[in-house]
Design an enzyme around this catalytic site. Structure first.
Site, PDB file in Angstrom:
ATOM      1  N   ARG A  22     -11.839  -2.275   0.062  1.00  0.00           N
ATOM      2  CA  ARG A  22     -13.269  -2.219   0.367  1.00  0.00           C
ATOM      3  C   ARG A  22     -14.044  -1.191  -0.467  1.00  0.00           C
ATOM      4  O   ARG A  22     -15.268  -1.185  -0.442  1.00  0.00           O
ATOM      5  CB  ARG A  22     -13.472  -1.931   1.869  1.00  0.00           C
ATOM      6  CG  ARG A  22     -13.270  -3.170   2.724  1.00  0.00           C
ATOM      7  CD  ARG A  22     -13.278  -2.831   4.198  1.00  0.00           C
ATOM      8  NE  ARG A  22     -12.017  -2.224   4.611  1.00  0.00           N
ATOM      9  CZ  ARG A  22     -11.811  -1.688   5.824  1.00  0.00           C
ATOM     10  NH1 ARG A  22     -12.775  -1.679   6.723  1.00  0.00           N
ATOM     11  NH2 ARG A  22     -10.645  -1.171   6.124  1.00  0.00           N
ATOM     12  N   ASN A 182      -6.005   5.708  17.680  1.00  0.00           N
ATOM     13  CA  ASN A 182      -4.917   6.375  16.963  1.00  0.00           C
ATOM     14  C   ASN A 182      -5.364   6.834  15.577  1.00  0.00           C
ATOM     15  O   ASN A 182      -5.584   6.016  14.686  1.00  0.00           O
ATOM     16  CB  ASN A 182      -3.763   5.362  16.824  1.00  0.00           C
ATOM     17  CG  ASN A 182      -2.703   5.816  15.841  1.00  0.00           C
ATOM     18  OD1 ASN A 182      -2.422   7.004  15.730  1.00  0.00           O
ATOM     19  ND2 ASN A 182      -2.118   4.853  15.130  1.00  0.00           N
TER      20      ASN A 182
HETATM   21  C1  UD1 Z   1      -3.721   2.595  10.593  1.00  0.00           C
HETATM   22  C2  UD1 Z   1      -3.008   2.486  11.942  1.00  0.00           C
HETATM   23  C3  UD1 Z   1      -4.033   2.432  13.062  1.00  0.00           C
HETATM   24  C4  UD1 Z   1      -4.935   3.636  12.991  1.00  0.00           C
HETATM   25  C5  UD1 Z   1      -5.578   3.762  11.614  1.00  0.00           C
HETATM   26  C6  UD1 Z   1      -6.296   5.065  11.522  1.00  0.00           C
HETATM   27  C7  UD1 Z   1      -0.974   1.200  11.491  1.00  0.00           C
HETATM   28  C8  UD1 Z   1      -0.321  -0.110  11.595  1.00  0.00           C
HETATM   29  N1  UD1 Z   1      -2.226   1.279  11.943  1.00  0.00           N
HETATM   30  O1  UD1 Z   1      -4.453   1.407  10.431  1.00  0.00           O
HETATM   31  O2  UD1 Z   1      -3.391   2.387  14.321  1.00  0.00           O
HETATM   32  O3  UD1 Z   1      -5.930   3.566  14.005  1.00  0.00           O
HETATM   33  O4  UD1 Z   1      -4.560   3.749  10.589  1.00  0.00           O
HETATM   34  O5  UD1 Z   1      -6.995   5.155  10.319  1.00  0.00           O
HETATM   35  O6  UD1 Z   1      -0.372   2.145  11.051  1.00  0.00           O
HETATM   36  N2  UD1 Z   1      -0.437   2.606   3.354  1.00  0.00           N
HETATM   37  C9  UD1 Z   1       0.616   2.646   2.472  1.00  0.00           C
HETATM   38  N3  UD1 Z   1       1.425   1.568   2.361  1.00  0.00           N
HETATM   39  C10 UD1 Z   1       1.254   0.445   3.070  1.00  0.00           C
HETATM   40  C11 UD1 Z   1       0.159   0.401   3.980  1.00  0.00           C
HETATM   41  C12 UD1 Z   1      -0.662   1.493   4.096  1.00  0.00           C
HETATM   42  O7  UD1 Z   1       0.823   3.647   1.796  1.00  0.00           O
HETATM   43  O8  UD1 Z   1       2.038  -0.486   2.926  1.00  0.00           O
HETATM   44  C13 UD1 Z   1      -1.310   3.774   3.463  1.00  0.00           C
HETATM   45  C14 UD1 Z   1      -2.730   3.481   3.024  1.00  0.00           C
HETATM   46  O9  UD1 Z   1      -2.891   3.794   1.648  1.00  0.00           O
HETATM   47  C15 UD1 Z   1      -3.543   4.429   3.904  1.00  0.00           C
HETATM   48  C16 UD1 Z   1      -2.702   4.567   5.166  1.00  0.00           C
HETATM   49  O10 UD1 Z   1      -1.406   4.144   4.828  1.00  0.00           O
HETATM   50  O11 UD1 Z   1      -3.685   5.709   3.311  1.00  0.00           O
HETATM   51  C17 UD1 Z   1      -3.241   3.737   6.332  1.00  0.00           C
HETATM   52  O12 UD1 Z   1      -3.190   2.376   5.969  1.00  0.00           O
HETATM   53  P1  UD1 Z   1      -4.300   1.334   6.397  1.00  0.00           P
HETATM   54  O13 UD1 Z   1      -3.932   0.010   5.874  1.00  0.00           O
HETATM   55  O14 UD1 Z   1      -5.638   1.861   6.063  1.00  0.00           O
HETATM   56  O15 UD1 Z   1      -4.093   1.331   7.976  1.00  0.00           O
HETATM   57  P2  UD1 Z   1      -5.166   0.946   9.047  1.00  0.00           P
HETATM   58  O16 UD1 Z   1      -5.315  -0.513   9.080  1.00  0.00           O
HETATM   59  O17 UD1 Z   1      -6.387   1.747   8.837  1.00  0.00           O
END
Ligand code: UD1
Ligand code: CA
Length: 479
Positions: A22, A182
């Site tokens: 985004r 969370n």
């Molecule tokens: C996540 C949480 C959610 C929480 C939210 C808070 C999970 C499943 N959900 O959701 O409960 O309320 O954060 O902001 O954990 N990332 C990786 N590798 C991946 C996926 C993500 O490194 O395969 C990193 C992203 O770069 C980011 C962070 O993890 O910095 C969070 O990932 P994102 O996809 O934004 O999670 P949310 O959907 O926001």
């Protein structure tokens, strides 16, 4: 160290592999700047400040850039692991586990997201402390509240205890009304992660391995400790509107800290003082001032309206007048700059030196009490003490191929509208007459003057006016 005394080591994993779709950007999300630093800087620093001995950052999208930045900013205090394919937050932590293999199973692993820059070390420390207080718990986590927690994973409780987290897309219509969410900041026992992360399955709407699924497992085994945090500290950044909002919020916090430390910041909403800038007591920062990078402002210095300083050291009591721009330069004690001056890299003003309006300096040192007050270009100059550089003076430092140095020794006087064709040296106390083009060295104490001799023709003004008037009349008659 206290954590060593407690016998349980602290480590951290920062998740930063996601693309940040985004943001609609060629730059990975975590490299977008907040208060002058890429946002990944802040969670890494918070983890280190909270006592993490090691910080492992999980990278993926744009990893070369992210890794290069982390190396530059933190050296070997961070370790990088690569998540080739982004299969969810649980998978990201799983990928980091081998890097932690040498740690004790009782080690506490702090898990943070790379896009949550406002979280402070104190708020993180709360989780480590909670774990120390109840070592049997498998996990400690932060929770926050919002009227509308749309988009976030919701906290599920039973008899007041946290029993799980449900992602927005997996929520039932009732669960969507839950306001507690969370922030995705956890401290987990390493042994627990090693045992349970490999068992995660992608049984959810997104087909990902959710870190959040471990909350329910921890609740059933060892327990989950939850600590409330202000929602404002854990807001994440997903798009550029949030980027701007959090940038402004962090900048206001920084300005406020300077105010409380004795700096006058006239209008905090209009200034931009980056993270890491130092400002002494009783300094005055007027409206619209921007201070970037490793800038340091001495006690009692004044930065007037609209000044932009990047990596500049301003000494005590100096005055930088409105709309001056300076980069990688030094302004000495009680020196004065501006209005409308431009100090380009490697400019160095001595004590009480003055640089005035429309004066540009580049790689030039101006000694104590030396002055260049109006309309000048001083490039590659070495100017001694007590020198006066007249209006319109130019150091001709460039021949189209090479840069050359102009040296003005102490107490030299350069008359207005002079050019110094470098390399050239003007000796101590020498005097250069107005309008001189200096092409040869001037010995100490000499007068250099090089301009056409003036001739006065008595009574000639009326004659020449009559001549020009007749010319104009002849031209008008032809129309
Ligand atoms: C996540 C949480 C959610 C929480 C939210 C808070 C999970 C499943 N959900 O959701 O409960 O309320 O954060 O902001 O954990 N990332 C990786 N590798 C991946 C996926 C993500 O490194 O395969 C990193 C992203 O770069 C980011 C962070 O993890 O910095 C969070 O990932 P994102 O996809 O934004 O999670 P949310 O959907 O926001
Ligand atoms: Ca997110």
């Amino acid at each position: 160290m206290t954590e060593a005394a407690q016998g349980r080591s602290r480590t951290a994993v920062v998740l930063a592999a996601g693309k940040g779709t985004r943001m609609k950007s060629a730059l990975p999300k975590v490299l977008h700047a907040i208060a002058g630093r890429p946002m990944i800087h802040y969670p890494v620093r918070a983890a280190l400040e909270a006592g993490a001995g090691r910080v492992v950052v999980v990278v993926g999208h744009g990893r070369e850039g992210v890794e290069a930045y982390l190396r530059r900013a933190f050296g070997d205090r961070v370790e990088i692991v690569v998540q080739e394919e982004q299969r969810g937050t649980g998978h990201a932590v799983l990928v980091a586990l081998p890097a932690l293999a040498s740690e004790d199973a009782a080690a506490r692993v702090l898990i943070l997201a790379g896009d949550t820059p406002l979280l402070s070390a104190d708020e993180v420390r709360v989780l480590f402390d909670a774990c120390d207080a109840e070592p049997k718990a498998s996990m400690a986590m932060l929770t926050a509240r919002l009227e509308d927690a749309s988009g976030y994973g919701r906290i599920l409780r039973h008899d007041g205890k946290v029993v799980g987290v449900r992602e927005q897309v997996d929520c039932s219509p009732e669960e969507r009304f839950i306001r507690e969410w969370n922030p995705a900041v956890y401290a987990v026992r390493l042994g627990f992660l090693q045992e349970h992360l490999p068992k995660l399955r992608p049984n959810n709407a997104q087909g990902e391995l959710y870190m959040t699924d471990l909350v329910a497992v921890a609740a059933a085994e060892g327990g989950v400790l939850d600590r409330a945090v202000d929602a404002a500290s854990v807001e994440g950044i997903n798009d550029r509107a949030q980027l701007a909002a959090l940038d402004r919020r962090m900048l206001l916090g920084i300005a406020r800290r300077h105010q409380l430390a004795g700096v006058t910041v006239r209008e905090p909403a209009s200034v931009e003082i980056h993270d890491g800038v130092e400002i002494g007591q009783d300094a005055v920062i007027e409206r619209g001032v921007v201070l970037r990078g490793a800038t340091k402002i001495g006690a009692g210095a004044t930065l007037d309206v609209g000044c932009v300083l990047s990596d500049v050291v301003v000494d005590e009591g100096a005055l930088v007048k409105p709309y001056s721009i300076a980069t990688e330069s030094h302004v000495g004690k009680k020196a004065q700059v501006g209005p409308f001056s431009h100090l380009r890299p490697a400019s160095d003003l001595g004590e009480e030196a003055h640089v005035g309006n429309f004066v540009e300096l580049k790689k030039t040192r101006l000694g104590k009490k030396s002055k260049a007050n109006h309309l000048a270009y001083l490039g590659d100059g070495e100017v001694g003490d007590g020198v006066n550089v007249g209006a319109g003076t130019i150091f001709c430092n460039y021949d189209g191929f090479n840069k050359h140095v102009t040296v003005l020794e102490d107490d030299v006087f350069i008359g207005s509208d002079s050019q110094l064709v470098a390399p050239v040296r003007v000796g101590k106390g020498a005097y250069v007459g107005t309008g001189t083009t200096v092409v040869r060295d001037v010995p100490a104490g000499a007068l250099a003057i090089g301009r056409a001799r003036q001739e006065n023709k008595e009574g000639y003004a009326d004659k020449i006016k009559a001549m020009f008037k007749a010319k104009k009349a002849a031209k008008d008659a032809k129309k």
